[in-house]
Every structure is written in C-alpha cells, then in structure tokens.
Design a protein around this motif. Structure first.
Motif, PDB file in Angstrom:
ATOM      1  N   THR A   1       0.851  -1.192   0.000  1.00  0.00           N
ATOM      2  CA  THR A   1       0.000   0.000   0.000  1.00  0.00           C
ATOM      3  C   THR A   1       0.885   1.241   0.000  1.00  0.00           C
ATOM      4  N   LEU A   2       0.585   2.201  -0.929  1.00  0.00           N
ATOM      5  CA  LEU A   2       1.345   3.444  -1.058  1.00  0.00           C
ATOM      6  C   LEU A   2       0.512   4.589  -0.529  1.00  0.00           C
ATOM      7  N   GLU A   3       1.127   5.478   0.299  1.00  0.00           N
ATOM      8  CA  GLU A   3       0.511   6.703   0.768  1.00  0.00           C
ATOM      9  C   GLU A   3       1.410   7.878   0.394  1.00  0.00           C
ATOM     10  N   TRP A   4       0.784   9.019   0.031  1.00  0.00           N
ATOM     11  CA  TRP A   4       1.592  10.175  -0.368  1.00  0.00           C
ATOM     12  C   TRP A   4       0.873  11.450   0.005  1.00  0.00           C
ATOM     13  N   ASP A   5       1.654  12.543  -0.022  1.00  0.00           N
ATOM     14  CA  ASP A   5       1.108  13.886   0.168  1.00  0.00           C
ATOM     15  C   ASP A   5       1.216  14.608  -1.154  1.00  0.00           C
ATOM     16  N   PRO A   6       0.235  15.483  -1.470  1.00  0.00           N
ATOM     17  CA  PRO A   6       0.280  16.186  -2.765  1.00  0.00           C
ATOM     18  C   PRO A   6       1.530  17.082  -2.845  1.00  0.00           C
ATOM     19  N   PRO A   7       1.870  17.545  -4.059  1.00  0.00           N
ATOM     20  CA  PRO A   7       3.029  18.440  -4.206  1.00  0.00           C
ATOM     21  C   PRO A   7       2.827  19.728  -3.421  1.00  0.00           C
ATOM     22  N   SER A   8       3.888  20.236  -2.859  1.00  0.00           N
ATOM     23  CA  SER A   8       3.815  21.497  -2.115  1.00  0.00           C
ATOM     24  C   SER A   8       3.523  22.655  -3.053  1.00  0.00           C
ATOM     25  N   ARG A   9       3.940  22.548  -4.299  1.00  0.00           N
ATOM     26  CA  ARG A   9       3.659  23.585  -5.294  1.00  0.00           C
ATOM     27  C   ARG A   9       3.038  22.899  -6.508  1.00  0.00           C
ATOM     28  N   PRO A  10       1.714  22.849  -6.554  1.00  0.00           N
ATOM     29  CA  PRO A  10       1.077  22.175  -7.700  1.00  0.00           C
ATOM     30  C   PRO A  10       1.227  22.963  -8.989  1.00  0.00           C
ATOM     31  N   ASN A  11       1.399  24.310  -8.854  1.00  0.00           N
ATOM     32  CA  ASN A  11       1.613  25.168 -10.031  1.00  0.00           C
ATOM     33  C   ASN A  11       0.497  25.007 -11.071  1.00  0.00           C
ATOM     34  N   GLY A  12      -0.677  24.706 -10.625  1.00  0.00           N
ATOM     35  CA  GLY A  12      -1.824  24.540 -11.511  1.00  0.00           C
ATOM     36  C   GLY A  12      -2.805  23.559 -10.885  1.00  0.00           C
ATOM     37  N   ILE A  13      -3.711  23.031 -11.723  1.00  0.00           N
ATOM     38  CA  ILE A  13      -4.715  22.073 -11.254  1.00  0.00           C
ATOM     39  C   ILE A  13      -4.196  20.683 -11.594  1.00  0.00           C
ATOM     40  N   LEU A  14      -4.030  19.833 -10.535  1.00  0.00           N
ATOM     41  CA  LEU A  14      -3.538  18.480 -10.762  1.00  0.00           C
ATOM     42  C   LEU A  14      -4.574  17.694 -11.562  1.00  0.00           C
ATOM     43  N   THR A  15      -4.126  16.992 -12.572  1.00  0.00           N
ATOM     44  CA  THR A  15      -5.014  16.174 -13.397  1.00  0.00           C
ATOM     45  C   THR A  15      -4.949  14.710 -13.006  1.00  0.00           C
ATOM     46  N   GLU A  16      -3.790  14.202 -12.625  1.00  0.00           N
ATOM     47  CA  GLU A  16      -3.624  12.808 -12.229  1.00  0.00           C
ATOM     48  C   GLU A  16      -2.236  12.603 -11.669  1.00  0.00           C
ATOM     49  N   TYR A  17      -2.064  11.359 -11.104  1.00  0.00           N
ATOM     50  CA  TYR A  17      -0.746  10.918 -10.668  1.00  0.00           C
ATOM     51  C   TYR A  17      -0.319   9.758 -11.551  1.00  0.00           C
ATOM     52  N   THR A  18       0.969   9.624 -11.758  1.00  0.00           N
ATOM     53  CA  THR A  18       1.520   8.491 -12.502  1.00  0.00           C
ATOM     54  C   THR A  18       2.436   7.711 -11.564  1.00  0.00           C
ATOM     55  N   LEU A  19       2.140   6.349 -11.472  1.00  0.00           N
ATOM     56  CA  LEU A  19       2.974   5.456 -10.668  1.00  0.00           C
ATOM     57  C   LEU A  19       3.609   4.438 -11.602  1.00  0.00           C
ATOM     58  N   LYS A  20       4.902   4.320 -11.551  1.00  0.00           N
ATOM     59  CA  LYS A  20       5.638   3.309 -12.311  1.00  0.00           C
ATOM     60  C   LYS A  20       6.450   2.506 -11.316  1.00  0.00           C
TER      61      LYS A  20
ATOM     62  N   ILE B   1      -3.320   7.245 -11.625  1.00  0.00           N
ATOM     63  CA  ILE B   1      -4.114   7.325 -10.403  1.00  0.00           C
ATOM     64  C   ILE B   1      -4.822   8.669 -10.397  1.00  0.00           C
ATOM     65  N   PRO B   2      -6.083   8.730 -10.023  1.00  0.00           N
ATOM     66  CA  PRO B   2      -6.806  10.023 -10.023  1.00  0.00           C
ATOM     67  C   PRO B   2      -6.120  11.028  -9.087  1.00  0.00           C
ATOM     68  N   ALA B   3      -6.346  12.294  -9.430  1.00  0.00           N
ATOM     69  CA  ALA B   3      -5.663  13.362  -8.700  1.00  0.00           C
ATOM     70  C   ALA B   3      -6.175  13.513  -7.278  1.00  0.00           C
ATOM     71  N   ASN B   4      -7.385  13.010  -6.999  1.00  0.00           N
ATOM     72  CA  ASN B   4      -7.931  13.217  -5.662  1.00  0.00           C
ATOM     73  C   ASN B   4      -7.523  12.126  -4.682  1.00  0.00           C
ATOM     74  N   LYS B   5      -6.711  11.159  -5.139  1.00  0.00           N
ATOM     75  CA  LYS B   5      -6.287  10.080  -4.274  1.00  0.00           C
ATOM     76  C   LYS B   5      -4.979  10.438  -3.566  1.00  0.00           C
ATOM     77  N   THR B   6      -4.862   9.900  -2.304  1.00  0.00           N
ATOM     78  CA  THR B   6      -3.593  10.028  -1.572  1.00  0.00           C
ATOM     79  C   THR B   6      -3.145   8.684  -1.022  1.00  0.00           C
ATOM     80  N   ARG B   7      -3.845   7.562  -1.522  1.00  0.00           N
ATOM     81  CA  ARG B   7      -3.504   6.224  -1.056  1.00  0.00           C
ATOM     82  C   ARG B   7      -3.835   5.257  -2.179  1.00  0.00           C
ATOM     83  N   TRP B   8      -3.024   4.214  -2.352  1.00  0.00           N
ATOM     84  CA  TRP B   8      -3.261   3.229  -3.431  1.00  0.00           C
ATOM     85  C   TRP B   8      -2.605   1.924  -3.028  1.00  0.00           C
ATOM     86  N   THR B   9      -3.341   0.807  -3.241  1.00  0.00           N
ATOM     87  CA  THR B   9      -2.844  -0.533  -2.903  1.00  0.00           C
ATOM     88  C   THR B   9      -2.603  -1.298  -4.191  1.00  0.00           C
ATOM     89  N   LEU B  10      -1.383  -1.893  -4.296  1.00  0.00           N
ATOM     90  CA  LEU B  10      -0.990  -2.723  -5.435  1.00  0.00           C
ATOM     91  C   LEU B  10      -1.150  -4.189  -5.042  1.00  0.00           C
TER      92      LEU B  10
END
Length: 1185
Positions: free
Chosen positions: A955-974, A992-1001
């Motif tokens: 399970t991955l948890e993250w915090d959004p960027p401190s400087r989004p510099n715009g409207i986040l559209t999505e996250y990319t996990l590789k 991953i959708p932009a409104n998520k802050t947790r994801w389980t693989l």
C-alpha cells in the motif's frame, strides 16, 4: 759520475755550509774537530767605533775573539801600547779582551777619552778591532741670559729662539709650559729642526708668559730648561692714543701693520741653500714661512719625482724626510709656500756623499799545502775610498815577506801556500767620511778526511719530494766524496742522483724504492772516512676535501670542513688559522676534528680561513674565504649645500656595504612644521652617487635622511640632516575633487579636498569659493573661507545647474586660476508617475512590463531609473490585504521604459505599479496593474510511504506536491521488480486520479523488492518524481515447508552448492564493479529498444536506467531519489539567477533582466537530491532464499 751543482738558495737552510767551500768558509767549530785543529783568531764582538759613555758608570770596552789555540789580547790607546797592568782602575776579563775601567770609585771619565784598538793573537796570526773612539757624554747647563718680554701686534710673525747648549750626543728639543704640558703646534705654530719655535702669524690666544724650551739628554737621562719667554699679542684697536704716545715703534717686535700679506720664509734664508747628507742616513729638508693667512708648504724635486716608499712629511709638511738616502737622491728640491695673496719658493741643492761601504769583503781561506787562493777586498764610497792591506795588524809594506803572496790593488793572490803562510789579513777602506776594517785569515792545514754528520742518521722524506742526505766533511786537501746504497752496492752514478759540492746527496724525486741505507765515503791523500745514514719514504699528507668559499649573513652560523689523509706512521695535527693568524679566542669558534664552526657571525669574522695539516715531515693547507654580508650600514655625514628657494644639494658618505654592492640610495624628508615625525619618500639615486639635487616646495621645514639598499635589503636610516626652512610662496595648486551638489531642494553644497600643509606653500591658507548659474547671466558670487572643505549656498532654485570653482590662497598670494566644475542645486522628489503601464505575460514564470517615460522637468533631479513594485495577491482582495502582502522590487537604471519580471510563480495572480526614481527618492506610484501567470508543471509529491506489505500486495501513501503550479489532473505510478543481481524487471505504468492520496498494489510476487517512481501532472505536463523501494513478505506455509526441506541432507548439499555459486557470482560482480563496469541490467537495457524501459529524457520526464552510481551504496528503504534531470527540470528557465543578482540585477535594452530584485522569497526545498540505495548482497541473498 753523479752530477755536481750548487744548492739552490731555497735549500740552503736545509743543509750545512761546510768547510770545503774554499772561497768563504771558516773551519767548522765541531767540538771534536776543534780539539786538535788550529785556527787563526777571529774578532767576534767589539764596541762601536763612536763609543759615547755615561760618565757616571764604569767604562766597558768590548773585544771578544775565537781561535785555536785561544788568542791572547792587547790594546793600544791613541796609537801607542796601553799597559793595563800599570793602571789599577783597568782590568781585562779572563779569556777575553774586554776592558773594564772602574771610574765609579775614583777617577774621571775624561781621563780615559781616546782612540782604543784591540789585538787578538795566537800562533796562526793576529786580528785587530776597529778604532774605538771613547768619549763621555755631556749635558751642559743653559747660559744665564735675561729675556725681555715680547709685545707684538695681532697677525705679525714671531720666532722664539731656543739655542740649546752643545751636548754629546746632541739633545732632543721640545717646548712646554710651566705645567710641563707640551705647547700645541699647527700649520701656524711649529718647532724647527734647530729647536726654535716659529709663528707664521700670532693671535691673541698666543699671549702667555711661560714659553719654555727644554733640552733632553738621553744618554744621561737629564733635562735642561731655558728661562721662560713672555709673549703678549695685542690688536691695533687696543692701542689708544695714550698708549701710542708712550710707545715708540722700536719697542714693538715688528713694525709691520696688522694686515694680510703674502708668504716669506723664516727659514732657510734667501732663495737657495745647500744640503749635504751621507748615504744611508735620513735626509731632512725644512722650510718654514710666515704670512697672513697662514701659508701652506708644498715640495717638489726638480727634474724628478720624490721616492714614493721612502718619502715622509713631518711638522705639517714643513719638513721633508727621505729615508735610506742614496746618491740617486741628489738634486734640487724646491719648497713652495702659498697663501691667498701669493707664493714664494726656495731651492735646496742636495748632495749625497758616502762613507765607504762593502761591495765584497774579504772572506776566510782554508787551504792545504801547495794550493792556491785569493783574498778580495772591494768597497765603494763618495769620494772613492782608498784600499790598504795589513798582515797580523802590521801594514803589509813593512810586514815579514811571504813568497806565496802577491798584492794586486784590492786583491792578494796566494800560490803554492805552505803552513808558514797562515796569517790574518786586514783590509782598510777609507775616505774623508769614514773607514771600513775587515779581518780575513788564511789557514794552511794538512788534515785527513773527517765526516762530521752523525752516524746512522735517519732521514724521513715524503714521497715524490727531494731527499737530501747530508755528509758534512772536513779535510785538507779537500776530500772527494762518493755515495753507496746498501751493504755491497756500487758507487751511485745513476742520473737520478745529484752530488753537491758540500757532500750532500740529493734524490730529486724520492720514491718508495728509495728507502734503504746509504754510505758516504770521503777520501784525500792523507786518508779515508765513511758514514752510514738511513732513508725512509712516507706517504704525503693530502687534503681530500677542502673548505669552501662561504657567503653568510651577519648573525648566522657557518661551517668549514677539511678532511685530511696522511701516512699512518706520522702524527697529524690540524690547525685552523684566520688571515694567517690564530683564531680569535672566542667561544663562537668551535673546532671539532675536521670541522670549524663559527656561530653568530660578525663583520670582523670575514676573511680567509686556512686549514693547516701538519706532520713532522710535511705540511699542506687549504683556504676558503668567508664573506660576511648584510644590509648596508647607514650613510652618515649628511650635508646640505647650494641652498636655494626651491632646490638644495644633499651629500652623504656611504656606510660599509657589508660585502654586497649598494645598488641605490633612498632619500626621505620630514616636514617638521606640518607633519613632524612623519617621513616621506623624496627620491632615489644610483648606488654610485653620493650627492643628489633635491627639488623643494615653499614653506617647508625640511630634514633629510638617506638609506642604502643592496641585494639583501635596506639599511637603517641615517641620522637626519640639518633642518632647512624654505621661503613661503603662493600655492602652486588648487583643491581637487571639487563638487557642487545640493543636500536640500533650496541649497548648493560646494565641497573640495583641501590642500595639505605641504601644499599650502605658506601661512594663512584659505579658499576663495565662487559660483553662478550655468544658464544665467549673473556675475560670479564669491566668498573667502578658512581652511575647510565645504561651503553651503542657500536659497537656490531646485535642481538648477551651477558653475563652481575653488581657488587656494595664502598670505603671499593666490594660486593659479582654478578649473570650473558644473554642479546642481538640491533635488526634490519627482512629481509625476509613469503612465500607460502594460504587462505582457511571457510564460508561467516571466512577464514583460512597459510604461511611458515621465517628463524630465517633473523629475526635479538626476534620473536614476524606474522602479517596479510587484506582489502576489488574491483576486478581489487586492486593496484589502495590501498591507500584509510581501512586495518585490526591481529597479531599471536610466531612461528605460520596459523591463522583465523573472521568477514568477505559475498559476498565480499578480499586481504591480511603476515609479520614477531620482537622487532624492521615488515619485508617486502608477495605478496598479494586475495579471495572471499560466499553469506550470508541479513539484514532486511532498512524501511517499509504503505500508502494510503482504505476500502479494503493498500500500502506497503520499502527500500532494507542495507547489502544484496549476490544477492536478492525475498521478503516474511506475514500478518494477529488482532481482538479487540488481537487474530491473519489466516496468508497470499506472494512472491514479488526482484526488487520491492512497493506493494498494495487488498480485505482486512474494518476497520480491520493487522500485517505485511517482509524480503528479497538470495540464502543463509532468512534474518531478519521487522514488521509493519496498519488499513483499514470505508465505508462512512455504516457510514451514522450507524448514522441513531444510532438514534433508540432499537439500543441505544443494543449498551449499547454490551458496558457493552465489559467492563466486558476487566476487565476479564485485571485481567488475571495482573496474568501473555497469550492472548487467545496463547492458540489457542498451540491447532493447522497449520505450517502457528507456532512460527518462530531460524533456519528457521518462525514467533512466537503474544504476548504483552514488558510490555503489545499497538502496535505502523509503528514500526519495529524483534524478539530476528532474532537479534541473524543476529549476525554472526563468530563474532570477539568469537575470541578475539580488537587488542589483538589471535588464538590457532587449528586455533581458538588469533590474533590481528585492523582497523575501520562500526558498523551495531541494528535491531529487537523495539517492536510492541498492540492496546489499546479503539482502539479495536473503530475498533469493
């Protein structure tokens, strides 16, 4: 036959002169030889010809002689026999002819005055002494005389006579006062050769009553004194009419008036004189002159030069002395007396006569019966001396006849002599100035050979040097000498040997094989004698390492080395010398074996140091020079000459250069009036100069000092010269740095750099300050102020150009007309804001601003530029929150009307205004203009954590960027797996959708390490990535089975084999990694073109290869490791760094940034600087298992 030759002069000291040298030898006085060898008498000691005795002591007249048998003595007095037996006061010393006359008890010395002659006689002949003239010394008293006081005018000449009594010998004369203090003498006052005291001119200080002449009789040690002479010197001013009426001219010593006069001679008199002197004596010529001022004496020899090494000047050059005078010194000598009013000269004709002197005195002859010989007596003198012969003290004309002799002038020739021919002959050479008397005997002997050299004498000689083996012999007739080597050797006839006439055998170059026993054999018709001597050859002493030339600075330590090799059978002594003398007895000098060390070197230590290696046979030496160097000693004797208003000549005497040539002199000056104690550089001159012409400034109290410079540095300063105050003058220059600037809108502040005291050129320094408007027709306004540096003109219009000038003046006058400088009256704040402000957004971080310039008149000062205030604001709350908003400032210099705003934040709302700036400050702000920046790429997510690992999920948890510099559209996990050899598996890409802050693989491999790459996206593109690693867990059932299997032997063997293979694989990998190779995964990635695993490019944000590039450290769990590319991508292309620095950055004309940037800016945290660490081999092994 061995060669025969005479010994060179340098070897004479090494061997004996033996009797067989017929022409000039005496019989050797060997004790054994003298026991039975007869010899005529020879006078060995006698009293001088002119014998002055002390009448208070006994008279001793010496006469000593030798001979075999011992001679008897007799005396004559005044030409007749002196019977000493009849005079009880006269005794003769036993075994001697010396007479003692006892006058201490009774008798007078005068009774025994006369001419004495001693005769020494034996059976072989008679020798006579010189005629000894005996005279008692005399020291008579001065005759009584009445000496009148001497009175004379200032400047007249004076001679004080001494006229001492005649004594025997003549007395020594000197002048003293009553206190027995010698009277001072000079060019003006001096004592003549006759003892008189001469004054070229008298001065009032010559007045005294105790001029006393003393005569010292050295023979009797007595001093006689003349009556004191009184001298009074008066000036003409002292002679009033009353004294003049009572004194006649005759009562003065001289009637000459007190005025300057040319020289005249006091002695000798006339223009010429004659002088006669005897050869070998000291020639003394004297000239003493009077005159006012005091004359100076010079000497020359007509038609010749004075002998340089024998000429001396005495008595202030009034006496010329030539020692060891010879006939060549005869001639005319001229003395010249000169003063400012003229010159005179006197010629002295010198004739040098000569008492007889020997050219060749007769020498003793030792002959054998039947031999021939001769006595030669040659003398010279001026006039030519007469030669006469005597035989046994009797004139040869009346002496018994001897058929073997023949007289031929100065020679007696003997032929076929017999024993009866033995006699003592006297040669007398005489002229009017004296005589010479010489005794020479002819001894006819018949003696068999005798060898006088000691038997078995050992000679030790250094190899390759001459060896001299002595064979001193005697015999009459003269024996022949032969030498043999060894017991049965034949006579030495080889060319390598040299047989000298005195019997010495010389081996010119002795070698080791020259060692042995040598036999000397002497033969004549009466017999034969022989003697053995021994020769040893030693190795030479050599200096194998010589002391070397040294140059050291004063105070340091120097060492000299002297290594010596010598014959081990000889004793070696090493001695050190300084300048051929002993070393100073100073603890600083240390001698240790073959070293000499000198500590704390001083100037006096400089010189030649010699190492002397001595044995009993030879001596070698080597020298080295020690040169003590240092900075020069200070110059001295500073003198100022040619003192003018603006220049002076300085001269000095250089100090010791301390063995390093002086390259230059530095001259400094001190102004005691204005800057006492402070020295300034004046000039430099060559080290060859000792004078300098110095330029001076007016009204300065100068002192100068000089320093000498050589290659080692600068000397201490000399003592200061005398002070020299130059005259005051008007200033040469005006103040500099003149400016006219207003400090307030209604004034003009005129400033300048004042003249220093040195430049003031005189007292009362002031300044004339003048000003007027540049564009008006007003006259110059002026004011004279004291020695200050500022003047304020009040009531001026705002920012108006003015012409100003400042002129220096002092009590003497004005400086030259000063230069005119343009200035401005005070500035005021600008009145108008820039208009038509426009903003053009270039990109998400850069905007361009344009505005219209304000009118120049409204600026009211010097245009400094335009200043932009900009800030980040929320829409609709611009005015409400302005007080709390942080503003940034950029200043654009000059008249620019546009500028760039860098470093903006993307997707932000900004406001700005523009103001004009002059020297006083800012003008009013333009109306605010607002603008928005477009979106940009976001920063990396603030954090990334991996939690809840299971057998097949993470399970991955993250915090959004401190400087989004715009409207986040999505996250990319590789993500991709990593095997035990650090190879990367297939890359999985997940959106991953932009409104998520947790994801389980799910559906992951168990016990497998995964690497994750995570980043956010806006419409502008992908942001910076963050990386992390994690491992799935192991299944419990499988673990249980593994335990069961692990108990089986086959599995244990298999695991051991696998472990061994893994160990070998790890060793190979480790070796390849140390050689700088890449992981195998790199090679695989290079071989495939799959875009999913290609390196991330800088532009598209894709991933690069997995490499352990950070010092090959294992990957750390949970670390964030952006690549260098992502860091660079995050850094904006419009960064403030690209346009300038801080508040001083500026834009160019094309809009590039040259403005100023100010205000606080939050510093973004550095991202992407942490490296992920690869798993260690141990972890990899555990994962594999």
């Amino acid at each position: 036959m061995p060669k025969k030759k005479r010994l060179p002069a340098g070897r004479v000291a090494l061997i004996l002169f033996l009797c067989q040298m017929i022409s000039a030898l005496e019989v050797p006085l060997d004790p054994k030889l003298l026991e039975d060898l007869v010899q005529p008498p020879t006078i060995t000691q006698q009293s001088p010809k002119d014998y002055i005795i002390d009448p208070r002591e006994n008279i001793v007249i010496q006469c000593e002689a030798k001979g075999k048998p011992p001679p008897s003595f007799s005396w004559t007095r005044n030409g007749t026999h002196f019977d000493i037996d009849k005079d009880p006061l006269v005794t003769m010393k036993p075994g001697s002819g010396t007479l003692t006359i006892n006058i201490m008890s009774e008798g007078k010395a005068e009774t025994y005055e006369g001419v004495y002659q001693c005769t020494a006689r034996n059976e072989r002949g008679a020798a006579i002494s010189n005629n000894i003239v005996v005279r008692p010394s005399r020291s008579p008293l001065w005759t009584k005389e009445k000496l009148e006081p001497i009175t004379l005018r200032n400047g007249q000449s004076l001679v004080l006579p001494c006229r001492p009594p005649l004594g025997l010998p003549p007395p020594i004369i000197f002048w003293m006062d009553n206190s027995f203090q010698r009277l001072p003498q000079s060019e003006r006052v001096s004592q003549g050769l006759n003892g008189d005291l001469y004054f070229s001119n008298v001065l009032p200080e010559d007045t005294r009553e105790d001029y006393i002449c003393y005569a010292r009789f050295n023979h009797t040690q007595t001093i006689q004194q003349k009556q004191p002479i009184s001298v009074k010197v008066i000036s003409v001013d002292e002679l009033n009419d009353t004294i003049a009426a009572n004194l006649s001219d005759t009562e003065f010593y001289s009637a000459k008036p007190n005025r300057e006069r040319p020289p005249t001679f006091l002695t000798p008199e006339g223009n010429t004189s004659n002088k006669e002197e005897l050869r070998g004596n000291v020639l003394s010529l004297e000239c003493i002159a009077e005159g006012l001022p005091t004359p100076v004496i010079y000497w020359i020899k007509e038609d010749g030069t004075l002998p340089t090494n024998r000429t001396f000047y005495r008595n202030f050059k009034k006496t010329l002395q030539i020692i060891q005078v010879s006939e060549a010194d005869s001639g005319n000598y001229q003395c010249i007396a000169k003063n400012a009013l003229g010159a005179i000269h006197h010629t002295i004709s010198v004739t040098v006569k000569a008492a007889p002197y020997w050219i060749l005195a007769p020498q003793n002859l030792v002959l054998s019966p039947g031999e021939d010989g001769s006595l030669i007596c040659r003398a010279n003198g001026n006039p030519k001396p007469r030669i006469s012969w005597l035989s046994n003290g009797v004139p040869i004309e009346i002496a018994p006849d001897d058929p073997s002799r023949k007289i031929d002038g100065d020679t007696i020739i003997f032929s076929n002599v017999q024993e009866r021919s033995s006699a003592v002959y006297q040669c007398n050479a005489s002229n009017e100035y004296g005589y010479l008397l010489a005794n020479a005997f002819v001894n006819v002997l018949a003696e068999p050979p005798r060898i006088l050299t000691s038997a078995n004498t050992l000679y030790q000689v250094i190899a390759n040097r001459p060896a001299l083996l002595d064979c001193a012999f005697f015999g009459s007739p003269l024996p022949t000498i032969e030498w043999f080597k060894g017991a049965k050797g034949s006579a030495l006839r080889d060319d390598i040997y040299v047989l000298h006439e005195n019997g010495t055998l010389e081996i010119p170059v002795a070698q080791k094989d020259s060692t042995g026993t040598y036999t000397c054999v002497a033969r004549n018709k009466l017999g034969m004698a022989k003697n053995e001597v021994h020769l040893e050859i030693k190795d030479p002493t050599r200096i194998i390492k010589q002391p070397e030339y040294a140059v050291v600075q004063r105070g340091s330590t120097v060492s000299f080395e002297c290594k010596v090799k010598h014959d081990h059978t000889l004793t070696l002594t090493i001695t050190w010398l300084k300048d051929n003398g002993e070393l100073p007895s100073d603890g600083r000098f240390t001698v240790d074996k073959d070293h000499l060390e000198v500590a704390d070197v001083r100037d006096s230590d400089g010189g030649a140091y010699t190492c002397v290696a001595n044995t009993t046979l030879d001596m070698v030496s080597a020298s080295a020079v020690l040169s003590v160097v240092d900075v020069p000693n200070p110059p001295f004797d500073l003198e100022l000459t040619d003192q003018l208003d603006k220049s002076v000549q300085l001269s000095w005497t250089p100090g010791d250069d301390n063995n390093r040539p002086i390259t230059k002199f530095i001259i400094e000056y001190e102004d005691a009036m204005h800057e006492a104690g402070l020295w300034h550089h004046q000039t430099e001159v060559s080290g060859m100069q000792t004078t300098a012409q110095l330029k001076l400034s007016p009204y300065v109290n100068y002192s100068f000092r000089v320093m000498a410079v050589n290659s080692l540095g600068r000397s201490l300063p000399s003592e200061p010269s005398e002070q020299y105050l130059t005259k005051a003058a008007e200033p040469d220059t005006n103040p500099t740095a003149v400016e006219g600037l207003g400090s307030e809108p209604d004034n003009l502040v005129i400033t300048w750099k004042p003249l220093n005291g040195f430049e003031s050129n005189g007292p009362g320094l002031q300044y004339k300050v003048s000003w007027r408007q540049k564009d008006g027709d007003d006259e110059w306004a002026s004011v004279v102020v004291a020695n200050v540096s500022k003047y304020i003109v009040s009531g001026t219009p705002t920012f108006v150009p003015y012409l100003v000038k400042v002129q220096a003046l002092n009590d003497v006058g004005f400086a030259p007309e000063p230069a005119v400088v343009m200035g401005h009256s005070g500035e005021d704040l600008p009145m108008v804001a820039p208009g038509n402000v426009r903003v053009n957004v270039v990109n998400s971080t850069l905007a361009e601003v344009h505005w219209d310039p304000v009118p120049l008149k409204s600026i009211r000062g010097h245009l400094q530029g335009y200043r932009i205030y900009y800030w980040k604001a929320q829409e609709g709350s611009l005015k409400r929150n302005r007080r709390h908003i942080e503003k940034k400032i950029l200043t654009f210099q000059g008249s620019k009307t546009h500028g760039m705003l860098p470093g903006l934040e993307p997707f932000s709302h900004y406001a700005l205004n523009v103001r004009v700036v002059n020297g006083k400050g800012e003008g009013p702000a333009s109306p605010d203009r607002v603008f928005n920046t477009p979106e940009g790429v976001p920063s990396a997510p603030s954090s990334l954590k991996i939690i809840n690992p299971t057998l097949d999920s993470l399970t991955l948890e993250w915090d959004p960027p401190s400087r989004p510099n715009g409207i986040l559209t999505e996250y990319t996990l590789k993500y991709q797996p990593i095997n035990s050899t650090h190879e990367l598996g297939p890359l999985v890409d997940l959106k991953i959708p932009a409104n998520k802050t947790r994801w389980t693989l799910k559906n992951l491999n168990f016990s497998t390490r995964y690497k994750f790459y995570f980043y956010a996206q806006t419409a502008a593109g992908s942001g910076s990535q963050i990386t992390e690693e994690a491992v799935t867990t192991v299944d419990e059932a499988m673990a249980s089975r593994q335990v069961d299997i692990a108990t089986q032997g086959w599995f244990i063997g298999l695991m051991c084999a696998v472990a061994l293979l893994i160990l070998i694989l790890l060793i190979v990998c480790f070796i390849r990694r140390n050689k700088g190779g890449k992981y195998p995964v790199k090679e695989k990635e290079d071989a495939h073109a799959d875009p999913e695993i290609q390196p991330m490019k800088e532009d598209d944000g894709t991933f690069g290869e997995y490499s352990d590039a950070e010092d090959h450290k294992p990957l750390k769990k949970g670390s964030r490791t952006p690549s260098d590319r992502t860091v660079k991508k995050e850094d904006s292309d419009d960064s403030l760094v690209d346009y300038g620095e801080g508040v001083n950055g500026q834009f160019n004309e094309d809009g590039s940034f040259i403005g100023q940037y100010s205000g606080k800016k939050e510093k973004e945290p550095a991202e992407g600087n942490e490296s992920s660490e690869a798993p260690s081999p141990v972890n990899a092994m555990n994962s594999f298992v």
